[in-house]
Structure formats: structure tokens, C-alpha cells
Motif scaffolding. Structure first.
Motif, PDB file in Angstrom:
ATOM      1  N   ARG A  64      32.824  36.935  30.147  1.00  0.00           N
ATOM      2  CA  ARG A  64      33.409  37.640  28.998  1.00  0.00           C
ATOM      3  C   ARG A  64      34.340  36.698  28.231  1.00  0.00           C
ATOM      4  O   ARG A  64      34.352  36.662  26.986  1.00  0.00           O
ATOM      5  CB  ARG A  64      34.178  38.859  29.503  1.00  0.00           C
ATOM      6  N   GLY A  65      35.109  35.903  28.978  1.00  0.00           N
ATOM      7  CA  GLY A  65      35.986  34.930  28.336  1.00  0.00           C
ATOM      8  C   GLY A  65      35.218  33.876  27.560  1.00  0.00           C
ATOM      9  O   GLY A  65      35.667  33.413  26.498  1.00  0.00           O
ATOM     10  N   GLY A  84      35.792  34.447  19.080  1.00  0.00           N
ATOM     11  CA  GLY A  84      37.130  34.776  18.635  1.00  0.00           C
ATOM     12  C   GLY A  84      37.415  36.265  18.644  1.00  0.00           C
ATOM     13  O   GLY A  84      38.449  36.706  18.141  1.00  0.00           O
ATOM     14  N   GLU A  85      36.508  37.054  19.229  1.00  0.00           N
ATOM     15  CA  GLU A  85      36.671  38.500  19.259  1.00  0.00           C
ATOM     16  C   GLU A  85      37.034  38.969  20.665  1.00  0.00           C
ATOM     17  O   GLU A  85      36.657  38.357  21.657  1.00  0.00           O
ATOM     18  CB  GLU A  85      35.374  39.189  18.831  1.00  0.00           C
ATOM     19  N   GLN A  86      37.749  40.109  20.713  1.00  0.00           N
ATOM     20  CA  GLN A  86      38.060  40.740  21.991  1.00  0.00           C
ATOM     21  C   GLN A  86      36.835  41.539  22.437  1.00  0.00           C
ATOM     22  O   GLN A  86      36.394  42.450  21.736  1.00  0.00           O
ATOM     23  CB  GLN A  86      39.265  41.667  21.847  1.00  0.00           C
ATOM     24  N   VAL A  87      36.264  41.188  23.584  1.00  0.00           N
ATOM     25  CA  VAL A  87      35.068  41.875  24.077  1.00  0.00           C
ATOM     26  C   VAL A  87      35.492  43.051  24.953  1.00  0.00           C
ATOM     27  O   VAL A  87      36.026  42.850  26.054  1.00  0.00           O
ATOM     28  CB  VAL A  87      34.152  40.917  24.871  1.00  0.00           C
ATOM     29  N   GLU A  88      35.283  44.260  24.467  1.00  0.00           N
ATOM     30  CA  GLU A  88      35.672  45.449  25.216  1.00  0.00           C
ATOM     31  C   GLU A  88      34.484  46.218  25.774  1.00  0.00           C
ATOM     32  O   GLU A  88      34.655  47.141  26.572  1.00  0.00           O
ATOM     33  CB  GLU A  88      36.489  46.385  24.321  1.00  0.00           C
ATOM     34  N   THR A  89      33.293  45.836  25.354  1.00  0.00           N
ATOM     35  CA  THR A  89      32.102  46.521  25.848  1.00  0.00           C
ATOM     36  C   THR A  89      30.945  45.538  25.925  1.00  0.00           C
ATOM     37  O   THR A  89      30.860  44.600  25.120  1.00  0.00           O
ATOM     38  CB  THR A  89      31.738  47.716  24.938  1.00  0.00           C
ATOM     39  N   ALA A  90      30.092  45.722  26.917  1.00  0.00           N
ATOM     40  CA  ALA A  90      28.933  44.845  27.100  1.00  0.00           C
ATOM     41  C   ALA A  90      27.890  45.582  27.918  1.00  0.00           C
ATOM     42  O   ALA A  90      28.211  46.473  28.711  1.00  0.00           O
ATOM     43  CB  ALA A  90      29.330  43.544  27.804  1.00  0.00           C
ATOM     44  N   VAL A  91      26.641  45.223  27.724  1.00  0.00           N
ATOM     45  CA  VAL A  91      25.550  45.726  28.556  1.00  0.00           C
ATOM     46  C   VAL A  91      25.438  44.824  29.781  1.00  0.00           C
ATOM     47  O   VAL A  91      25.424  43.593  29.651  1.00  0.00           O
ATOM     48  CB  VAL A  91      24.218  45.741  27.778  1.00  0.00           C
ATOM     49  N   ILE A  92      25.389  45.421  30.958  1.00  0.00           N
ATOM     50  CA  ILE A  92      25.279  44.659  32.208  1.00  0.00           C
ATOM     51  C   ILE A  92      23.973  45.028  32.891  1.00  0.00           C
ATOM     52  O   ILE A  92      23.626  46.212  32.978  1.00  0.00           O
ATOM     53  CB  ILE A  92      26.463  44.957  33.143  1.00  0.00           C
TER      54      ILE A  92
END
Length: 844
Positions: free
Chosen positions: A107-108, A115-123
Motif C-alpha cells: 500500500r505504501g 501521492g494519494e492516500q490509499v484507503e481501499t483496495a481489492v485483495i
């Protein structure tokens, strides 16, 4: 502040390596880590000060500092007893916490890149993952700070990647996904029609992966060479002092395996630390023939699973256009050789045009590009003063050239939007297309059709005006819609069947494997097999929810259970009380279950506990292996004596599959690889289930006879009762019994026999004679019992029968039921009335 319209980020959380990608147009781009690598080793190191390292640096320390590093923990997800103690820091981490560190790392990588804050992702998760493993993956996502993390099965993700290029997608056809990863194997049958695809069947093994090949190389070649050539017979897998040596050999085996995919011979040379201040120069030549010999049984197992998936789908290999090769282990030359062989493999064209190591992450990102950021996340973004919030409902991607858009405007100080308008313009086309001015309803809502004629990603601007005609800035000044020519995926499917455990050690299905999600399963007409007395405090009803495909209830995993005790009810619950069970599964495989008792007009929530039980000890596994061997030889002896050819054929198939040899190998590997313990336990269960089948074939004639006898008794009882609804129910049950007899499935025949019996018992229940019938059955079973309490209860029961006191007799029956041995055969009544589990009353 604005945010993306769609999730866009896809993460392949792998056993050996993990990768992350971001949607880009119709495809996706893999995000490289700080070492400029497309994938990150799934390894964690914890220093004395508590500093966490993830990736290659941590993976390097698995060999040099095994006490403070951990890798390949994905398969332990969901287990209570698999926490890792990092000795230097004294900190303990669960597999979910370790996986969360890997998720934080990738995620980092995305956040540094975008440059965006990742708050959601498909896993992604293996299709063969159990309910507890998927639940654990969701918990890991939460621990990693992902507020929403939809789960996607790995084979499905691979198809999303392959269909991203519309030119490669047929109008109609079948694909097979062959996903051989580091720790798991999945085979999935994919149907493509009218631009959409759906997984119609899958088969898999959570413990069949490349690491099994690595450990086999260690056991068969590297460790014996180390012991013999250097006089190190004391270096054995069961000695904890040599964990570092074993880890080093395992790493060498993995590296050699990868190299042998490209060349015929590998020279292994390494300085191996044996003890403090003592190293040896280790050298060994490994050939591709060595690798093929070791890997062949495991590859053969993967091909059997492929054939199982094809067989269950009813689709012949000739109907398949291609096999998609996914996962690092699919790169072995032996895999491609065996798969391509029409006799020993599948004989279907192989497609490895996309990188097997990153294709799952790419596909997850492509799918993420079709999923909108959830409203609950968007709603938390603070609005700048004077802005309005637009709650929009629309598909982010699809085949539709004129998708529907609905929405509602909300703004401080505006209670009535009458006179307000919205206009949506497609700025992608030349000239731009517009909906024109669309009037808002008083509550601010509207709906309109968009236009997206070209197969591309369309950008739309949204212009909102208040009732005075003044343009109002919004939190969504623009949206996108991806018009796809093909390659839209269908609903996810259930990985493992869910059912209710019934008396007689059978399972009543609720939601079957391969069912599309979300899904709801319901069973009506279940009957309690024991009374629960609030007055006396006696009795209980147990409703177990099971996950698995085994016909015997005790071979499956209990994922939820409701126990109804006297304190839980308002009044006494008689034997034969109807119970309804409902289970719901959402698209991320979360399970909810409940039971309803019409007699009480009460609903009970079933606690779904998805943490797997503690693993058995090695001593217990060895004892199970010895018991398995005894059972195998006993069955073979019985089958030989009576000439049971079908039983002997089933035992021969067990031999040819090599399960016993595999169990023995896993027992040896379990000394060094804790994942091998869980795999060994699973293989022992598979072998026991295979012997269940053989035993069932041996017992089939007896079971059929019992079914016929129960049928005759039920017909007589129903006829005496005057027919009515009983006749209709019995006809249905008899038809199902005949079907089961024709199929020759012993367990199903026994279940259908009990359903026939339960109809007869319902006759007695409805006419008030059930206590008499139950007492007669108990009397027949216990009459010769020498225990004083049993004889006293039988005498009391006979006295109650003589005076017609059925209420008293019912209580006596409950107490007598505790003395009945349920391990043996079953009488007409006791087979469904004796052990506190539910019986099925015939309804579905």
C-alpha cells in the motif's frame, strides 16, 4: 478535496510473494517497490527495538535469523495457534498481523507512486480458501488501515487481466485457469458469452503449491547430501537448533527450482552456518530430471483437480480454447509438458502471454477499476464551505452504451430543490455530448441516461444549479464510465458448500459450492431430536453449520453453531419441534446464519466462529496415520472375502493417487515446516473420506435394504392415518430415496431413509402417539441393560403407558435417551430422535 471514482488498486497477497497494481485505462500497471521489483517477498522481520522490515531484507533474514523473521504465513491465516514469537523483541504476531504488514508495505508503494492516500483496495484470495481464511484476510486488511477491501478470487482476477485486451476475448467459449502458486493451487472453469465471463466451477487445494516442491527437494536431495558428505547426521528436521540450516536449504531449493525452468543443470554452492562459528562449504548439482522426478506427483495432483473441475462442469477438454497459466510454479517446464499431453494432461492450448507472477495483481486492479469508491468512504471527505454533496448511483464500467445515472443533491440551507437542475456532459467525445438541463425533484434526486458510444473511458462533467439558477460547486464535479467491448466478469462463486449437520452424521445442504454470490440458503422442516424442558432444565438442541464437501458431517468443518438450552426458551420445547435455518453469504464470502423456531415464534442468531481449531500434535498425526493403515487393510480384507469389486476398485484408486505416501512425506516434513502439519491433517481427512466411500460401497446392499424396510413401514402408517398431506410428503421422500439408491450413495440413502421415517413419526406426533412410539423403540434397545437406573425408568415408562400418561412418558423418554449407545446401528425411532442434533422432517 476530490478522490478517485473507482477503487483502482489491486493487491495479490501471495504465499511467497505479493504484488500490487493500479488500474490504467482498460488495463493495469504493476507498481514497483523501493527495490524496483514488481513483487515483494511475503516476509516480515522484527528487530530487538520493534522495527519492522518487510520484503527482500526480511526474506534474507529468514535464513540468518529465523528466530526474528517469518515467511510463508498466508496458509496459517485463520488459525488460533499459529502466532509467531519474535524472540529479540518479545513480540508475538498472528498470521493476520503479519499479512497486514505486507499489505501496509505494498500500500505504501502505491502511495509513494501516486501521492494519494490509499484507503481501499481489492485483495485476492485463492478460490480454494476456506471461510475462516477469507475472514482472516479481511481482518488483515482492516489491520493494514484499508477501510474497505473487497475480496476477489485469484483465478477470477487472472481472467480480468486476460480479458482487459478486448481483441483476445472470444464471443463465446471456455477457458481453464491453471493457478499453481507458491502455496496453493486452483483450477477454474470460465464460461465466456456475449462479452461477459463467469467462473462456473472450480476445484483447488490450499496446500498444493511450489513450497511443497521446495521441501521435497530438501528432503530427497539436499539434506541427505549434507548429512552424508559432511558427517552431519545430527542435522535433522526435528532439531530446533537447526531451523536456520533447514531454512537455508529450502531457500537454495527454491532458487534452483526457478533456474531449472530455464536450464538443464544448476550448481548449488553455499556457505552454510551449522553452529556458532562453524560453517561448511556445501556444493550440489541438481538437474532438471531430478526436479521433474520430485515434482511429478504434485503436478499430477494438480491435473487431477483440473479434470475434476471439467468433469463436474460436464465440459470436455475439446470445448476449451485455452488454459491460462498463473502462478510462479506454472513456469516449470514439467507443468507445461504434462498439461499439453492429451493422455496424461489436458491437451488444451496453453497461454502464458501474461507474466504468471503479476497477472493476478493486474487483474485485481482491472476489476478494481470497475468498482466505485464506497459511499461511506466518500461521505467522510469534508466538504468545503458552499459545496454540495452529490450522492450518485451508477456503474463505473460496463457493456452498456447508455448507462443509467441516478443521484441526489444535498446542501446546507436547501430543503426544497424544486427549480434546481443538473447537467451532465461527456467531454470525451467531439463535440461534447450533453444530457441537457435535467430538473431536480423536490428532494434533490434525479435520474438520466448517459451516452458512451465508443469503447473507451468516458469523462463526464456534472453541473449543479440551485433553485435560484446559481451554479453550485460539488464534491463530484466529474465522473468516469468505462465502456467495455467485452471482459466484464460475473458474480463471484461460493468456494465451499455450507450445510446443517443432522442426526445420523449427514449434512443437509444450504449453499452449494460454485453458487453465485450473494446467496441465501434456507432449510425448512427440520425437526428437533430431543426435548428441551424449561421446567426440569433437561435437554438441548444443537444446530451446527458445516463447511465442506464431505458426505459425512464429522468430516467437515464446523463454522457456526447454535445451542438452545432450557434457559434460552420461554416454554418447553417438545421432540419433533420444527426449526428453520437460514444462511446468507455476501460477495466477500462473509457468512451470517440464524434459526427460527415457529413453535416459540423466536429467532436465534447462530454464532459464526471462523477461527479454526488448534492443530494436532505430530504424535496425534502419527496415531491417525496408523489407524488409517489399519482401517485400509481391514476394508481390503473384507472386500476380498466377499468379492466386493467396487470397493476394491476404490481402494486401488487410493493407491494410484499416492495419498498414503504423500502423508508419510508430510509427516517427515512437519518436523521442519509447520504448514506441513495442517496439510498432513487435510490429507488424512481426504484418505479417511476415500475409505468412507469404499466402506459405503461395501455396506450399500444393507443400507438399501434398510431403506426399503423403512419405506414399507411408513406406507403402512400413513395409510392407517388416512393419507392427506402425509401421502404427498411420503411420495416426494420415496422418489428422493429411489434416486439416491440409483446413484448408489450410501450416505444420501441413509439420509433419505431417515426422511421417510420422519414422515411416519410425524403421523404419531400429530395424533399424540409419538411418546408411545419412542418408548417402544427405547424399550427394545435397553430391555437387556443391567443398569438399575435404566430398569427403573423402563418400569416407570410401562406404568405411564398403562395409565395413558403421555406427558410423564415424554420425560421418561428423555432420560432414557441418555443411556442409548449411538455408535452402533439405529432403530426406526432412534436414528432421528436420539442425539440432540436436528433431524430433517422432509421439507426443503
Amino acid at each position: 478535496m476530490t478522490m478517485r471514482d473507482t477503487i483502482d488498486v489491486g493487491i495479490d497477497l501471495g504465499t511467497t510473494n505479493s504484488a500490487v497494481a493500479v488500474a490504467k485505462g482498460a488495463g493495469a500497471e504493476v507498481v514497483r517497490n523501493n527495490h524496483n521489483q514488481e513483487f515483494t517477498p511475503s516476509a516480515v522481520y522484527l528487530s530487538r527495538s520493534g522495527n519492522v522490515l518487510v520484503g527482500q531484507k526480511a526474506n534474507d533474514r529468514v535464513v540468518s535469523d529465523p528466530d526474528n523473521s517469518c515467511a510463508e504465513f498466508k496458509l496459517r491465516m485463520g488459525r488460533r495457534d499459529q502466532d509467531k514469537l519474535f524472540e529479540a523483541s518479545g513480540r508475538t504476531m498472528s498470521p493476520e498481523e503479519l499479512s497486514a504488514e505486507v499489505l501496509k508495505s505494498v500500500r505504501g508503494d502505491v502511495q509513494r507512486r501516486t501521492g494519494e492516500q490509499v484507503e481501499t483496495a481489492v485483495i485476492t484470495v485463492p478460490a480454494a480458501f476456506t471461510a475462516d481464511q477469507t475472514a482472516a484476510t479481511s481482518r488483515a486488511a482492516e489491520l493494514a488501515g484499508l477501510r474497505v477491501a473487497p475480496l476477489l478470487q485469484e483465478p477470477t482476477a487472472a481472467v480480468w487481466a486476460y480479458t482487459a485486451d478486448a481483441a483476445e476475448v472470444p464471443d463465446k467459449g471456455f477457458w481453464l485457469v491453471y493457478d499453481f502458486g507458491g502455496g496453493t493451487f486452483d483450477a477454474a472453469v470460465v464460461k465466456i458469452e456475449d462479452g461477459e465471463f463467469i467462473v462456473v466451477n472450480h476445484a483447488g487445494d490450499n496446500s498444493l503449491g511450489g513450497k511443497r516442491i521446495d521441501w521435497a527437494i530438501v528432503e530427497d536431495i539436499l539434506l541427505p547430501r549434507l548429512q552424508q558428505e559432511h558427517g552431519l547426521s545430527d542435522v535433522t528436521p526435528d532439531d530446533p537448533h537447526h531451523r536456520g540450516v533447514l531454512a537455508h536449504l529450502k531457500g537454495l531449493a527454491e532458487a534452483a527450482k526457478i533456474e531449472l525452468s530455464q536450464q538443464e543443470t544448476v550448481e548449488i554452492e553455499a556457505d552454510i552456518k551449522i553452529a556458532a562459528g562453524r560453517e561448511i562449504d556445501f556444493a550440489c548439482v541438481l538437474t532438471r530430471d531430478d526436479l521433474d522426478r520430485i515434482a511429478r506427483p504434485l503436478v499430477a495432483s494438480s491435473i487431477r483437480l483440473c479434470r475434476q473441475s471439467l468433469s463436474e462442469s460436464g465440459i470436455r477438454p475439446g470445448a476449451f480454447e485455452r488454459v491460462l497459466l498463473v502462478g510462479g510454479s506454472s513456469q516449470l517446464s514439467l507443468v507445461r509438458e504434462m498439461l499439453a499431453d492429451p493422455a496424461d494432461g489436458l491437451g488444451i492450448q496453453l497461454d502464458h502471454s501474461l507474466d504468471p507472477m503479476t497477472v493476478v495483481a493486474r487483474g485485481a486492479a482491472v476489476y478494481a477499476g470497475t468498482q466505485r469508491i464506497p459511499r461511506e468512504i466518500r461521505a467522510t471527505v469534508p466538504l468545503a464551505p458552499g459545496r454540495a454533496r452529490l450522492n450518485l448511483e451508477y456503474a463505473a464500467a460496463g457493456l452498456d452504451p447508455d448507462p443509467l445515472l441516478g443521484g441526489r443533491a444535498q446542501a446546507d440551507g436547501v430543503a426544497d430543490w424544486t427549480g434546481g437542475t443538473v447537467e451532465i456532459r461527456n467531454t470525451t467525445t467531439t463535440p461534447p455530448w450533453s444530457t441537457g438541463v435535467v430538473a431536480l425533484r423536490p428532494d434533490g434526486s434525479f435520474s438520466v441516461r448517459l451516452r458512451a458510444e465508443d469503447f473507451t473511458t468516458h469523462s463526464f462533467t456534472v453541473t449543479l444549479r440551485d433553485p435560484a439558477g446559481t451554479e453550485v460547486a460539488t464534491d463530484q464535479p466529474g465522473i468516469t464510465y468505462q465502456r467495455k467491448k467485452s471482459g466484464m466478469g460475473g458474480a463471484p462463486t461460493m468456494s465451499h458448500s455450507l450445510g446443517v449437520g443432522l442426526a445420523g452424521n449427514v449434512v443437509a445442504p444450504l449453499v452449494l459450492r460454485n453458487t453465485e454470490l450473494p446467496s441465501k440458503g434456507e432449510i425448512r422442516g427440520l425437526r428437533t431430536t430431543q426435548a428441551v424442558s424449561k421446567t426440569s432444565g433437561d435437554g438441548l438442541v444443537r444446530i451446527p453449520i458445516l463447511s465442506g464437501e464431505h458426505a459425512r458431517a464429522d468430516r467437515n468443518t464446523v463454522v457456526g453453531q447454535l445451542v438452545v438450552r432450557p434457559d434460552d426458551i420461554e416454554r418447553d420445547l417438545p421432540v419433533g419441534t420444527e426449526v428453520e435455518v437460514v444462511v446468507r453469504v455476501d460477495t466477500s464470502f462473509r457468512i451470517e446464519a440464524e434459526a427460527f423456531v415457529p413453535f416459540l415464534d423466536a429467532e436465534f442468531e447462530i454464532d459464526v466462529d471462523l477461527a479454526r481449531p488448534v492443530l494436532p500434535s505430530l504424535a496425534a498425526l502419527r496415531a491417525s496415520r496408523a489407524a488409517l493403515d489399519r482401517r485400509y487393510h481391514d476394508l481390503r480384507s473384507q472386500a476380498d472375502q466377499v468379492g466386493a469389486t467396487e470397493t476394491l476398485a476404490r481402494l486401488a484408486r487410493l493407491d494410484s493417487d499416492g495419498i498414503m505416501e504423500e502423508i508419510d512425506r508430510l509427516l517427515r516434513q512437519s518436523e521442519a515446516d509447520q504448514d506441513a502439519i495442517a496439510t498432513c491433517q487435510a490429507r488424512l481427512l481426504d484418505a479417511d473420506s476415500a475409505l468412507d466411500e469404499a466402506d459405503g460401497l461395501l455396506e450399500l446392499p444393507r443400507v438399501v435394504q434398510e431403506g426399503r424396510e423403512a419405506q414399507g413401514i411408513a406406507q403402512e402408517i400413513v395409510q392407517e392415518a388416512g393419507g392427506g398431506q402425509y401421502v404427498l410428503d411420503l411420495r416426494k421422500a420415496e422418489a428422493e430415496l429411489e434416486e439416491a439408491i440409483a446413484d448408489g450413495n450410501r450416505t444420501v440413502i441413509e439420509r433419505r431413509t431417515n426422511e421417510v421415517r420422519s414422515i411416519a413419526l410425524r403421523v404419531f406426533q400429530d395424533n399424540g402417539q409419538l411418546p408411545l412410539v419412542r418408548f417402544a423403540g427405547l424399550e427394545g434397545e435397553l430391555d437387556g441393560d443391567s443398569r438399575r437406573e435404566v430398569q427403573r425408568l423402563l418400569a416407570d415408562g410401562r406404568a405411564a403407558v398403562a395409565v395413558g400418561d403421555l406427558n410423564r412418558l415424554d420425560g421418561i423418554n428423555t432420560r432414557l435417551g441418555r443411556f442409548v449407545d449411538r455408535t452402533g446401528g439405529s432403530s426406526t425411532t432412534s436414528s432421528i430422535l436420539g442425539d440432540g442434533l436436528l433431524g430433517n422432517g422432509g421439507g426443503r
